[in-house]
Write an enzyme that holds these catalytic residues in place. Structure first.
Site, PDB file in Angstrom:
ATOM      1  N   THR A 160       0.839  -1.201   0.000  1.00 36.01           N
ATOM      2  CA  THR A 160       0.000   0.000   0.000  1.00 36.01           C
ATOM      3  C   THR A 160       0.874   1.251   0.000  1.00 36.01           C
ATOM      4  O   THR A 160       2.015   1.220   0.452  1.00 36.01           O
ATOM      5  CB  THR A 160      -0.919   0.092   1.233  1.00 36.01           C
ATOM      6  OG1 THR A 160      -0.136   0.411   2.402  1.00 36.01           O
ATOM      7  CG2 THR A 160      -1.679  -1.198   1.484  1.00 36.01           C
ATOM      8  N   VAL A 161       0.305   2.327  -0.522  1.00 36.83           N
ATOM      9  CA  VAL A 161       0.871   3.669  -0.371  1.00 36.83           C
ATOM     10  C   VAL A 161      -0.280   4.582   0.045  1.00 36.83           C
ATOM     11  O   VAL A 161      -1.337   4.598  -0.605  1.00 36.83           O
ATOM     12  CB  VAL A 161       1.517   4.172  -1.677  1.00 36.83           C
ATOM     13  CG1 VAL A 161       2.006   5.610  -1.502  1.00 36.83           C
ATOM     14  CG2 VAL A 161       2.658   3.267  -2.104  1.00 36.83           C
ATOM     15  N   ARG A 202       5.414   9.235  -5.510  1.00 36.54           N
ATOM     16  CA  ARG A 202       6.719   9.678  -5.011  1.00 36.54           C
ATOM     17  C   ARG A 202       7.764   8.556  -5.095  1.00 36.54           C
ATOM     18  O   ARG A 202       8.817   8.644  -4.478  1.00 36.54           O
ATOM     19  CB  ARG A 202       6.610  10.168  -3.568  1.00 36.54           C
ATOM     20  CG  ARG A 202       5.651  11.332  -3.386  1.00 36.54           C
ATOM     21  CD  ARG A 202       5.923  12.064  -2.097  1.00 36.54           C
ATOM     22  NE  ARG A 202       4.752  12.747  -1.605  1.00 36.54           N
ATOM     23  CZ  ARG A 202       4.697  13.424  -0.466  1.00 36.54           C
ATOM     24  NH1 ARG A 202       5.785  13.511   0.287  1.00 36.54           N
ATOM     25  NH2 ARG A 202       3.586  14.009  -0.074  1.00 36.54           N
ATOM     26  N   LEU A 237       7.641   5.506  -3.875  1.00 37.49           N
ATOM     27  CA  LEU A 237       7.807   4.673  -2.685  1.00 37.49           C
ATOM     28  C   LEU A 237       7.681   3.194  -3.010  1.00 37.49           C
ATOM     29  O   LEU A 237       8.469   2.371  -2.520  1.00 37.49           O
ATOM     30  CB  LEU A 237       6.798   5.081  -1.603  1.00 37.49           C
ATOM     31  CG  LEU A 237       6.930   6.517  -1.091  1.00 37.49           C
ATOM     32  CD1 LEU A 237       5.926   6.782   0.016  1.00 37.49           C
ATOM     33  CD2 LEU A 237       8.349   6.790  -0.599  1.00 37.49           C
ATOM     34  N   LEU A 238       6.684   2.828  -3.826  1.00 35.31           N
ATOM     35  CA  LEU A 238       6.552   1.422  -4.200  1.00 35.31           C
ATOM     36  C   LEU A 238       7.784   0.961  -4.975  1.00 35.31           C
ATOM     37  O   LEU A 238       8.283  -0.150  -4.769  1.00 35.31           O
ATOM     38  CB  LEU A 238       5.287   1.192  -5.022  1.00 35.31           C
ATOM     39  CG  LEU A 238       5.110  -0.214  -5.594  1.00 35.31           C
ATOM     40  CD1 LEU A 238       5.187  -1.277  -4.512  1.00 35.31           C
ATOM     41  CD2 LEU A 238       3.798  -0.318  -6.362  1.00 35.31           C
ATOM     42  N   TYR A 283       2.147  -3.568 -11.888  1.00 33.16           N
ATOM     43  CA  TYR A 283       3.314  -4.402 -11.629  1.00 33.16           C
ATOM     44  C   TYR A 283       4.124  -4.789 -12.860  1.00 33.16           C
ATOM     45  O   TYR A 283       5.229  -5.304 -12.730  1.00 33.16           O
ATOM     46  CB  TYR A 283       2.884  -5.646 -10.847  1.00 33.16           C
ATOM     47  CG  TYR A 283       2.403  -5.280  -9.465  1.00 33.16           C
ATOM     48  CD1 TYR A 283       3.307  -4.975  -8.462  1.00 33.16           C
ATOM     49  CD2 TYR A 283       1.048  -5.194  -9.183  1.00 33.16           C
ATOM     50  CE1 TYR A 283       2.875  -4.597  -7.196  1.00 33.16           C
ATOM     51  CE2 TYR A 283       0.602  -4.820  -7.923  1.00 33.16           C
ATOM     52  CZ  TYR A 283       1.516  -4.520  -6.937  1.00 33.16           C
ATOM     53  OH  TYR A 283       1.090  -4.142  -5.691  1.00 33.16           O
ATOM     54  N   PHE A 293      -3.148 -14.268  -1.634  1.00 35.06           N
ATOM     55  CA  PHE A 293      -2.228 -14.025  -0.522  1.00 35.06           C
ATOM     56  C   PHE A 293      -1.783 -12.572  -0.521  1.00 35.06           C
ATOM     57  O   PHE A 293      -2.031 -11.842  -1.459  1.00 35.06           O
ATOM     58  CB  PHE A 293      -1.013 -14.963  -0.611  1.00 35.06           C
ATOM     59  CG  PHE A 293      -0.284 -14.929  -1.913  1.00 35.06           C
ATOM     60  CD1 PHE A 293       0.748 -14.024  -2.126  1.00 35.06           C
ATOM     61  CD2 PHE A 293      -0.607 -15.805  -2.946  1.00 35.06           C
ATOM     62  CE1 PHE A 293       1.436 -13.995  -3.330  1.00 35.06           C
ATOM     63  CE2 PHE A 293       0.086 -15.783  -4.155  1.00 35.06           C
ATOM     64  CZ  PHE A 293       1.099 -14.879  -4.347  1.00 35.06           C
TER      65      PHE A 293
END
Length: 418
Positions: free
Chosen positions: A88-89, A96, A98-99, A128, A418
Site C-alpha cells: 500500500t501507499v 513519489r 515509494l513502491l 506491476y 495471498f
C-alpha cells in the site's frame, strides 16, 4: 511536501507494527484503528527484515511485506518464490516512487537469497508490469443456477461408492494440509500453504473483520481415502412468497480427482434452500460446467488475471519445468531492472527435461522478462504475444515453436489469494 530522499524506506521492527498496520489499513480503505487483539493476531505474519515501511517524519505512509513460498511449475517440481503482499501507499504520498523503492529492495534481497521467482496477486492490472511481473495464471468464477442445472433433486450422495461428510474446523486442520500437498504437486501455478493459512481459514486465528465460520464438507472415495474438501458459507434470503432464494458461496474447493470434484459440486447444488452456487475463483478450464447436465446453468461471473510472476533467475526457471516436445530456442530477455536479462539457449529433450544456459548465439525470440513470466507456466501463446507486439520473432516460425515447447494441455491455476 517532504522530498523523496527524506522519506525513509526500511524494514520495520516489531515495535512499529501497530503504525505499519494502521498505514496498511488506510491503503486498503479499511478502518485505520484496530484492536490489540487484531494486532496480536496479525503479528503472526510479521517476519523480521521482510516487513517494510516508508516513514515520513516518523509516520508510516507505505507498506510492503514478502514471505517464503513454493510455486509448482509444469511437470510438478517446485521452485522457491518471494511472495509479495500487503502493498500500500497512503493517498497523501502517491507518485513519489515509494513502491518502486520498496519493490527494488525486496527483489534484490530475493535474488540474493536464491529465489527463482517473485509472485503476487495484483489488485490493479497496470501497476506491476513495470517491475517485470507478468500475469501467469487466470481465474474464472461461475454462478450456478441450481434449478436450471438439470440435476436430480432426489440425489443424496456420490454415485461412485464414495461419501461426503460435514466436518469441523479441527478436522480440516488435520486433513487439509496433506490434501493440499497432493493437489499442489500436480497443479502448475499452485502455491504452498503454511500452518497459519489453515488457522485463518478455520477461524483459529482471526484478524480480518466479518469472519463467518464456513461449513466444511469432505469427500472420501470408496476405499475411504480423503480426496476432496470444500469450505462454503450461505446467506439467508427468502422471497415474498416465502420461497428460499439462498446462495452458497464457495471459499475454496480442493479435489485431487475428477470424481472428488464432481461429488463436491453436486453436493453443493443439492443443499436444501440453495438456488445458486458461487464457485469462487477456479481455473478457466475447470471441469465444473460439464459436471452439470446443462452446462449453461454455470454462468461466468468473473474472468480475470490472477497470479503474477516475476522471473529472478531465467536459467533455473526454465530448467525447473518440463516441455511438450524436443527442441532448441534462443531467447533474448530484456530486464530494465538488471536482475536477470540476457540471451539464453533453452534445450528440451524428448523426455520433457530442459537445460538452459547463457549463449552468444543469434536469438530466435526477443521479449521482456514480464512476457517471459506470462509464457513460463504454459498459459499464454507466444504467437498471440507476437501479434500484440510484445514478442518479436528474430527467426520465422520461432513463436510457433515456442508454443509447442511451452504451452500445456491444461491451464495453470493458483487456488490461493495471498
Amino acid at each position: 511536501m517532504t522530498s523523496r530522499a527524506d522519506i525513509d524506506v526500511r524494514p520495520i521492527d516489531e515495535s512499529e507494527f501497530a503504525d505499519w498496520s494502521r498505514a496498511m489499513n488506510i491503503g486498503f480503505l479499511r478502518e485505520p484503528t484496530t484492536s490489540e487483539e487484531y494486532l496480536e493476531a496479525r503479528r503472526a505474519q510479521f517476519t523480521p527484515g521482510r516487513t517494510v515501511g516508508a516513514f515520513d517524519d516518523g509516520r508510516c505512509v507505505a507498506t510492503f511485506r514478502s514471505f517464503a513460498q513454493e510455486l509448482t511449475v509444469v511437470g510438478g517440481a517446485v521452485v522457491p518464490a518471494d511472495a509479495v503482499t500487503n502493498v500500500t501507499v497512503s493517498p497523501t504520498h502517491r507518485r513519489r516512487g515509494l513502491l518502486t523503492r520498496m519493490m527494488a529492495q525486496d527483489l534484490a534481497a530475493a535474488k540474493e537469497r536464491g529465489d527463482v521467482v517473485a509472485t503476487l496477486i495484483a489488485a490493479e492490472y497496470p501497476i506491476y508490469g513495470r517491475y517485470g511481473f507478468g500475469p501467469a495464471t487466470w481465474a474464472t468464477e461461475w454462478t450456478i443456477d441450481v434449478p436450471r442445472a438439470g440435476l436430480d433433486p432426489r440425489w443424496a450422495g456420490p454415485e461412485d461408492g464414495g461419501r461426503i461428510d460435514l466436518v469441523d474446523a479441527e478436522d480440516v486442520r488435520k486433513l487439509g494440509p496433506e490434501l493440499h500437498e497432493r493437489l499442489r504437486r500436480s497443479q502448475p501455478g499452485a502455491v504452498s500453504r503454511d500452518e497459519l493459512w489453515w488457522q485463518l481459514t478455520t477461524g483459529a486465528v482471526r484478524f480480518l473483520p466479518g469472519f463467518h465460520e464456513p461449513f466444511f464438507a469432505v469427500y472420501r472415495s470408496a476405499d475411504g481415502e480423503v480426496a476432496g474438501m470444500a469450505a462454503y458459507t450461505t446467506d439467508d434470503r427468502w422471497g415474498d412468497a416465502k420461497q428460499p432464494l439462498n446462495t452458497a458461496k464457495v471459499k475454496w474447493l480442493t479435489g485431487v480427482t475428477p470424481a472428488a470434484e464432481r461429488a463436491l459440486w453436486r453436493y453443493l447444488c443439492s443443499i436444501d434452500w440453495v438456488v445458486a452456487v458461487r464457485t469462487g475463483y477456479r481455473a478457466p478450464d475447470d471441469l465444473l460446467p460439464h459436471f452439470l447436465p446443462d452446462p449453461r446453468a454455470a454462468a461466468v461471473t468473473t474472468q480475470a488475471d490472477f497470479l503474477w510472476v516475476r522471473v529472478l533467475d531465467v536459467v533455473r526457471a526454465l530448467e525447473a519445468r518440463t516441455y511438450g516436445t524436443a527442441g532448441s530456442l534462443v531467447l533474448e530477455v530484456a530486464d530494465a531492472s538488471g536482475l536477470t536479462g540476457g540471451r539464453y539457449r533453452l534445450e528440451a529433450s524428448a523426455d520433457g527435461a530442459g537445460t538452459c544456459a547463457p549463449t552468444a548465439g543469434h536469438p530466435d525470440l526477443s521479449l521482456d522478462v514480464a512476457d517471459l513470466a506470462t509464457l513460463w507456466l504454459g498459459d499464454e501463446s507466444a504467437v498471440r504475444l507476437a501479434a500484440l507486439g510484445r514478442v518479436r520473432e528474430e527467426r520465422a516460425g520461432a513463436a510457433r515453436q515456442a508454443d509447442a515447447l511451452l504451452r500445456t494441455s491444461r491451464r495453470p491455476w493458483c487456488p490461493d489469494i495471498f
